[in-house]
Design a protein around this motif. Sequence first.
Motif, mmCIF file in Angstrom:
data_model
loop_
_atom_site.group_PDB
_atom_site.id
_atom_site.type_symbol
_atom_site.label_atom_id
_atom_site.label_comp_id
_atom_site.label_asym_id
_atom_site.label_seq_id
_atom_site.Cartn_x
_atom_site.Cartn_y
_atom_site.Cartn_z
ATOM 1 N N ASP A 1 0.854 -1.180 0.000
ATOM 2 C CA ASP A 1 0.000 0.000 0.000
ATOM 3 C C ASP A 1 0.891 1.231 0.000
ATOM 4 O O ASP A 1 1.420 1.620 1.034
ATOM 5 C CB ASP A 1 -0.923 0.002 1.225
ATOM 6 N N TYR A 2 1.085 1.819 -1.188
ATOM 7 C CA TYR A 2 1.972 2.972 -1.317
ATOM 8 C C TYR A 2 1.210 4.294 -1.174
ATOM 9 O O TYR A 2 1.790 5.351 -1.263
ATOM 10 C CB TYR A 2 2.670 2.956 -2.694
ATOM 11 N N ARG B 1 8.644 1.378 1.988
ATOM 12 C CA ARG B 1 8.110 0.618 0.857
ATOM 13 C C ARG B 1 8.901 -0.674 0.666
ATOM 14 O O ARG B 1 8.341 -1.720 0.342
ATOM 15 C CB ARG B 1 8.165 1.469 -0.421
ATOM 16 N N LYS B 2 10.202 -0.574 0.905
ATOM 17 C CA LYS B 2 11.055 -1.752 0.787
ATOM 18 C C LYS B 2 10.662 -2.799 1.836
ATOM 19 O O LYS B 2 10.589 -3.999 1.549
ATOM 20 C CB LYS B 2 12.521 -1.314 0.988
ATOM 21 N N ARG B 3 10.371 -2.319 3.051
ATOM 22 C CA ARG B 3 9.938 -3.221 4.119
ATOM 23 C C ARG B 3 8.615 -3.907 3.757
ATOM 24 O O ARG B 3 8.425 -5.092 3.999
ATOM 25 C CB ARG B 3 9.807 -2.449 5.436
ATOM 26 N N GLN B 4 7.725 -3.109 3.159
ATOM 27 C CA GLN B 4 6.457 -3.715 2.710
ATOM 28 C C GLN B 4 6.722 -4.827 1.711
ATOM 29 O O GLN B 4 6.116 -5.899 1.806
ATOM 30 C CB GLN B 4 5.552 -2.663 2.038
ATOM 31 N N ASP C 1 -2.052 1.684 -5.166
ATOM 32 C CA ASP C 1 -1.022 2.570 -5.735
ATOM 33 C C ASP C 1 0.326 1.866 -5.859
ATOM 34 O O ASP C 1 1.373 2.494 -5.718
ATOM 35 C CB ASP C 1 -0.861 3.835 -4.879
ATOM 36 N N ALA C 2 0.300 0.570 -6.114
ATOM 37 C CA ALA C 2 1.546 -0.194 -6.155
ATOM 38 C C ALA C 2 1.438 -1.348 -7.155
ATOM 39 O O ALA C 2 1.993 -2.420 -6.925
ATOM 40 C CB ALA C 2 1.863 -0.723 -4.761
#
Length: 256
Positions: A96-97, A106-109, A133-134
């Motif tokens: 979920d960006y 975002r990298k962790r996601q 959004d990703a």
Amino acid sequence: MIFETHAHYDDEAFDEDRDELIPKLLQEGIGTIVNVGASIASTKTTIALAEKYPKVYAAAGVHPSDVEELDEDGYLWLKEQAAHAKVIAIGEIGLDYYWVKEKEERKRQRYWFARQMELAKECALPVIIHSRDAAEDTLKVMKEVHAKDLTGVIHCYGYSAELAEAFLDMGYYIGIGGVVTFKNARKLKETVEKIPLERILLETDAPYMAPEPYRGKRNDSGKLIFVAEKIAELKGITSEEVETVTWRNAQALFQL
Ligand code: NI
């Protein structure tokens, strides 16, 4: 009968009337409910609900917005939950960006999305994917972890009809909820027209995403009839047919 594939009845929005509402829904046309975990805490409350109601099943997983709570111990805990008899999916997991602009986050996601996909593979369970959004990175992670080797649903689908094809090609289902009834949901209506009914699942995301004429109010699975009606209208079929086919789809996906 309607198969509700995505609800959060453990949410505090249902604290007042949960134990009246769930039996009522199950008596009035909702055959099965998948309650979806979104964190360690809500995976616990989700499993407790599934233990209480025979027709409520659980998905265990941590939502992209909550992955900072995950570590190896949390991962092992999730793995233990996945072995529970009522846990039928890993989810909701994904990217979920929308709220997260920071690169590291975002990298962790992406890291925990991939790890939870691997967990699903290991446990031979389908996945419930949240992606906002990703689109590009969701597909990228899915390819990296060979998502074709497992199956699942892209929940609350919000991308284009063209992108839906990419998910369908990997063997995934598309989750359709209240948004399809909104006047401004042109892109989603086009997606529903284009993809086969055999790949659509009905879902509320209750308490969120109530369909018209309840937009903005608390949602519940009983309102899925409005979603089924809209899909029927877009496809030129009856809503009974939508209920029957999406029921079969969900049974096949969750192996129930
Ligand atoms: Ni959800």
